[in-house]
Design an enzyme around this catalytic site. Structure first.
Site, short mmCIF file in Angstrom:
data_model
loop_
_atom_site.label_atom_id
_atom_site.label_comp_id
_atom_site.label_asym_id
_atom_site.label_seq_id
_atom_site.Cartn_x
_atom_site.Cartn_y
_atom_site.Cartn_z
N LYS A 74 0.85 -1.19 0.00
CA LYS A 74 0.00 0.00 0.00
C LYS A 74 0.89 1.24 0.00
CE LYS A 74 -3.92 2.05 2.47
NZ LYS A 74 -4.87 1.91 3.59
N SER A 149 -9.68 2.42 2.74
CA SER A 149 -8.77 3.13 1.87
C SER A 149 -7.80 2.21 1.12
CB SER A 149 -7.95 4.14 2.68
OG SER A 149 -7.22 3.51 3.68
N SER A 173 -10.19 0.13 6.96
CA SER A 173 -9.59 0.21 5.62
C SER A 173 -8.93 -1.03 5.07
CB SER A 173 -8.57 1.36 5.60
OG SER A 173 -9.27 2.57 5.75
#
Lengths: 482, 93, 475
Positions: A74, A149, A173
């Site tokens: 990420k 996210s 997330s």
């Protein structure tokens, strides 16, 4: 033999049996990435370095179970000398001079970081619609959001491009995108994984975690991701168990709590149906369901939307155009430097949260909002502590529904905030929680959430694994480019 | 949430609002604050605020120099600098 | 109309740790810009602070020496504001629960003792430096200092005039240098002071509006700034206006205070507990160890010098008042047991030189080692006291080694009795009329003979030997 949709375990076997070389594995990974460009799951690719690492492994093989496994990281984790954007314009040119501990841990275990995944800007969002680098496409359907996210990480795993990705979870997330993309994601106990090198959103809530195709793979990754880090004084120094051990043990007699105050009748009948099926399945495996009461749980979302913005408004002050990141053109004075840089560098959702954060911390409002929210947070934590005296895990749907269309939540931020209704409580209490695929609604996957007691990831993984070896929801795959 | 309050908070956060987004943001902030006002319903007398989910105390480090000089890379990767300093528009005290 | 002044001081003391409060960056002064900056000091995304236990120990020493409450559990908060030399956009400080709580110290002004209460002393990180004058239209930022540990000492508003303020500042400086927690170097900014000044009508209980004068780093300026500010405020109030609560800067060239740009006032610091730092706990054992190993303070040294080294009270007071001088005294005493001799030199010649040059001992070129060597050479009679004075002057100017100076200038005292006898006898033989006059009763002429021997030996003859020899030969 295709590598798409393979688990870490499967790829490991293929590598060991020399069915595929390390270099071939990486080459095919990048081929899949490029073929699935339209998903917009990646922001930055790391092809040269990845091939170099694969070459080294082909020459001197390693016995580590993660050796040569391609992993997507990420874009919230600092990666040394590799651009790290956090989904923001503010960091579009940021090259960190150091790597996050969790990145180092995974790479030391042999993982190859193939690229940085797209995400909601500064981890603020539940649909990956706030990224400066464009929306991420859910592999399960055109124009569907992957969740956020960690949308890019979820999409990359769901599309079978990589067997695993790192994610972060502040209010859901990891779990929410896992649910909307039909994969498995785990947020460990707060403090299990070092936050050194994780770009901070809300420091007392942020945790990194694995996203993969199975609970077993998550356990493998968790073993390497967790560490006590002297550089993060909020990282736990409790002994890290082998999370793969006992994953196969029976869950006969497992006590599963159902939260009274999560009024599931308010959800779509389809969602309730899927949930009830999962309940029945767990009962067939020997688990017992117990009602638990978390009286303050309905205040979780408002509590979160005071605490998280407050912390982020302070954490994001370092983005001022002075030492790193973007700077506006030709500022005429210091004020313009700050105001223009930050106004140009941040998107609307980030600005909203910074403003809310500054407001709830400001003189005159601190007691009414921030202090109050922290007190309610303690009440919520206390509720969980009591509940866990009577149950081993708590179960709920992960999300209110399956993936929705991009743009469909309209202009009202609160509608988006309510997406995290089921996931937020675990962050407030610092408890481990995971999401596993447990059904399909109109050909879109949906997930089941399991919340565990403090430090009890092992029970969560055991409950998840037992479910997965007796069901096939996690084996379903979307139609994507191969 | 009046315009003046929003302007003050925006300044504290060094963010600018223009005519395009000022109204929307003011509305959004109002709605969010209304939403979080639900917290008032909770009974919190004598409840200790929770600053961290960890019930533990800090680990500290011994007083030792462990950092290396990384001046070049820090300045090189900054938005504006010369060979010694980060540069910003002239500040008047 | 008679007015009373109410003053409170916030003194920022740079703690003399090797590394910063939250990182392993070096705190050493004077390095090339931006060479002592750690990832954490730069405030890079993803970095986290780790508290320096040494800084806590130094803060606790201060608390113990000032009769203060030590909060064995203390926490950190964030103070949020924007400035180029504040990399994170917030300063980590201790607002809610500081390491040191209420305490007090004694000050002395014009022979009168007064107690000034201390509200608290807390740890916080220093900011970097903004350099405004070097670059055309731009300000340069040097983050070497960012993260250096500061102890902010806050006094109760119990100081009544500029003299008391200076005495209080000096007393704090003395304490922190003796405790070895700060080098007290004002020129380098090791101690800075913010002064809060307000005035009210005599007898009025309600405090007047105060102004804060920021960042003063000299005793002289504190006194001038306060006196200017008192006058300024009185003038305002006498004309019927009100004093504005604001931050001001002292301009030492114009000798006035002026208002800082008003944006300061718009600053709401939005303090909240720092979520990256858990509470720091100091154990009872740790506290005991710090207490047991607390360096001696001036009072204790004075007492010890009088009792053990048999110094006069006035000598002891002078020597004990400066850490550097006290160290010099103690080191010299360890090598040469003649404490009286050592004290004489410190209180006499050396103090005179300090006064003449208007400097502190630590600013001089005289080192402890060199001083001890000088005393040793007097004690072992290598040089006479008189010669020693000239050696001292040479050392004072050049900082050169005492032994080197003695050797290069050939100042070694002549002790050889037979040589001195020969010289003395020569002089006696060459000055028959003076000899006769002396033997005839002109005692004062003795000095003439002594002078002649000294001249002949370029002052290097051992004076006692000369006296004895001449007495013998002239009788």
């Amino acid at each position: 033999m295709s590598i798409q949709f393979k688990t870490i375990k499967q790829l490991g076997k293929m590598l060991n049996n020399k069915e595929i070389s390390h270099v071939e594995l990486i080459q095919e990974t990048f081929s899949l990435i490029k073929k699935n460009n339209h998903l917009n799951a990646f922001v930055t690719l790391n092809e040269q370095e990845s091939l170099k690492k694969a070459e080294i492994l082909d020459k001197s093989p390693s016995s580590s179970s993660l050796a040569g496994i391609p992993i997507a990281q990420k874009d919230l984790f600092c990666t040394k000398d590799l651009r790290t954007t956090c989904g923001s314009n503010m960091l579009s040119n940021f090259i960190p001079p150091y790597s996050a501990t969790v990145i180092e841990n995974l790479e030391n275990a042999g993982c190859i970081s193939v690229g940085k995944t797209n995400m909601d800007e500064f981890a603020m969002g539940s649909s990956n619609e706030t990224s400066f680098y464009g929306n991420v496409q859910n592999p399960w359907g055109l124009n569907l959001v992957p969740g956020g996210s960690s949308g890019g990480s979820a999409a990359a795993v769901a599309a079978g491009i990589v067997p695993a990705a790192s994610g972060t979870d502040t209010g859901g997330s990891i779990r929410q995108p896992a649910s909307l993309c039909g994969i498995t994601g785990l947020k460990p106990t707060y403090g299990r994984i070092s936050r050194w090198g994780m770009i901070a959103f809300a420091s007392s809530l942020d945790q990194a975690g694995p996203m993969a195709r199975t609970a077993e793979d998550c356990a493998l990754l968790l073993n390497e991701m967790c560490s006590h880090d002297e550089k993060d004084t909020t990282s736990l120094d409790e002994k890290i168990p082998d999370f793969t051990k006992n994953i196969n043990s029976s869950i006969e007699g497992l006590k599963i709590g159902l939260v009274k105050e999560f009024d599931l009748s308010k959800l779509d009948t389809d969602v309730v149906k899927v949930f009830e099926e999962s309940k029945k399945h767990y009962e067939s495996l020997g688990a017992k369901f117990v009602e638990v009461s978390l009286p303050n749980i309905s205040l979780s979302v408002p509590t979160y939307y005071v605490v998280a913005p407050a912390e982020c408004s302070s954490n994001l002050s370092r983005f001022d155009g002075v030492k790193f990141g973007k700077r506006c053109e030709n500022p005429k004075d210091l004020e313009e430097l700050y105001i223009k840089t930050r106004s140009e560098g941040f998107g609307d959702e980030v600005k909203r949260r910074i403003l809310i954060g500054s407001y709830v911390l400001s003189a005159g409002f601190y007691d009414a909002y921030y202090k109050k929210a922290q007190q309610v947070r303690r009440l919520i934590k206390n509720d969980f502590d009591s509940a866990f005296k009577n149950v081993d895990v708590i179960m709920s749907p992960t999300t209110r529904g399956a993936a929705f269309e991009a743009g469909s939540k309209g202009d009202d931020p609160i509608q988006m905030y309510l997406e995290d209704l089921f996931t937020i409580p675990a962050n407030l209490a610092g408890l481990p929680a995971m999401s596993i695929p447990n059904g399909m609604i109109e050909k879109k996957p949906i997930g089941l959430q399991l919340i565990g007691n403090f430090l009890d990831e092992s029970t969560l993984l055991r409950a998840a694994h037992n479910y997965q070896i007796t069901t096939d929801w996690h084996l379903k795959t979307p139609e994507v480019m191969s | 949430m009046d315009k003046k309050t929003v302007a003050t908070i925006a300044y504290l956060s060094r963010l600018s609002l223009n005519e395009k987004n000022e109204d929307k943001i003011t509305d959004d902030l109002e709605n969010i604050i209304k939403f979080v006002d639900q917290l008032n319903a909770a009974e919190t007398d004598n409840i200790e605020p929770l600053a961290s989910p960890l019930e533990k105390t800090a680990k500290t480090r011994p007083d030792k120099i462990t950092a290396e000089n990384r001046k070049e890379i820090f300045l090189e990767r900054s938005p504006k600098s010369n060979e010694d300093y980060f540069l910003v528009p002239r500040v008047v005290e | 109309m008679s007015w009373e002044t109410v003053i409170g001081l916030e003194i920022h003391v740079q703690l003399s740790t090797s590394s910063k409060l939250f990182s392993g960056g070096s705190t050493a002064f004077g390095a090339e810009p931006n060479t002592h900056v750690d990832l954490i000091d730069l405030g890079l995304p993803g970095v986290l602070p780790v508290a320096n236990r040494g800084a806590f120990h130094k803060a606790i020493r201060f608390g113990l020496a000032t009769n203060s409450i030590i909060n064995q559990t203390s926490t950190f908060d964030r103070k949020n504001y924007f400035y180029p030399d504040l990399p994170k956009g917030y300063q980590i400080t201790q607002m809610a629960l500081p390491i040191v709580g209420k305490g007090f110290i004694k000050i002395e002004v014009d022979g009168q003792e007064k107690i000034i209460n201390i509200t608290r002393a807390h740890l916080e990180e220093d900011a970097g430096k903004s350099i405004h004058d070097l670059f055309d239209g731009e300000t340069g930022v040097d983050l070497n200092r960012a993260g250096t540990p500061l102890l902010e000492i806050v006094s109760e508003p119990e100081i009544s005039n500029a003299k008391e303020a200076v005495a209080y500042f000096k007393a704090i400086r003395q304490i922190v240098t003796f405790l070895d927690i700060c080098d007290g170097n004002m020129a380098q900014g090791s101690m800075r002071c913010d002064v809060n000044v307000s005035v009210k009508k005599s007898g009025e209980t309600k405090l007047g509006t105060r102004a804060e004068i920021k960042n003063i780093n000299s005793f002289k300026f504190i006194e001038k700034a306060i006196n200017y500010e008192i006058d300024r405020q009185i003038k305002i109030l006498e004309s019927g206006d009100s004093v504005v609560q604001e931050t001001r800067l002292y301009d030492s060239i114009k000798n006035e205070t002026r208002s800082m740009r008003s944006k300061e006032e718009a600053n709401d610091y939005r303090y909240f507990p720092c979520p990256d730092l858990l509470p720091v706990v100091i154990s009872d054992d740790e506290l005991k160890e710090i207490r047991d190993n607390l360096p001696e303070l001036p009072d204790e040294k004075e007492k010890r010098y009088v009792e053990e080294s048999k110094l006069d009270y006035s000598e002891a007071k002078i020597i004990a008042s400066s850490k550097t001088m006290a160290n010099m005294f103690e080191e010299a005493c360890a090598k040469t047991k003649d404490s009286k001799l050592i004290a004489n030199w410190l209180v006499g010649d050396i103090s005179a030189l300090l006064n003449k040059d208007n400097i502190d001992l630590e600013e001089s070129k005289l080192t402890s080692n060199n001083f001890a060597m000088l005393i040793e050479r007097i004690s072992d009679k290598t040089i006479s006291g008189k010669i020693a004075k000239s050696v001292l002057e040479e050392v004072w100017e050049t900082g050169d080694d005492v032994d080197k100076i003695i050797e290069s200038k050939g100042l070694v005292q002549i002790q050889d009795e037979s040589l001195l006898e020969t010289i003395a006898q020569n002089i006696i033989d060459n000055n028959p009329s003076q000899v006769e006059a002396y033997r005839g009763g002109k005692d004062k002429l003795f000095g003439f003979f002594v002078g002649q021997v000294m001249k002949e030996t370029q002052g290097k003859a051992n004076p006692q030997s000369v006296n004895e020899i001449l007495k013998k030969l002239l009788s």
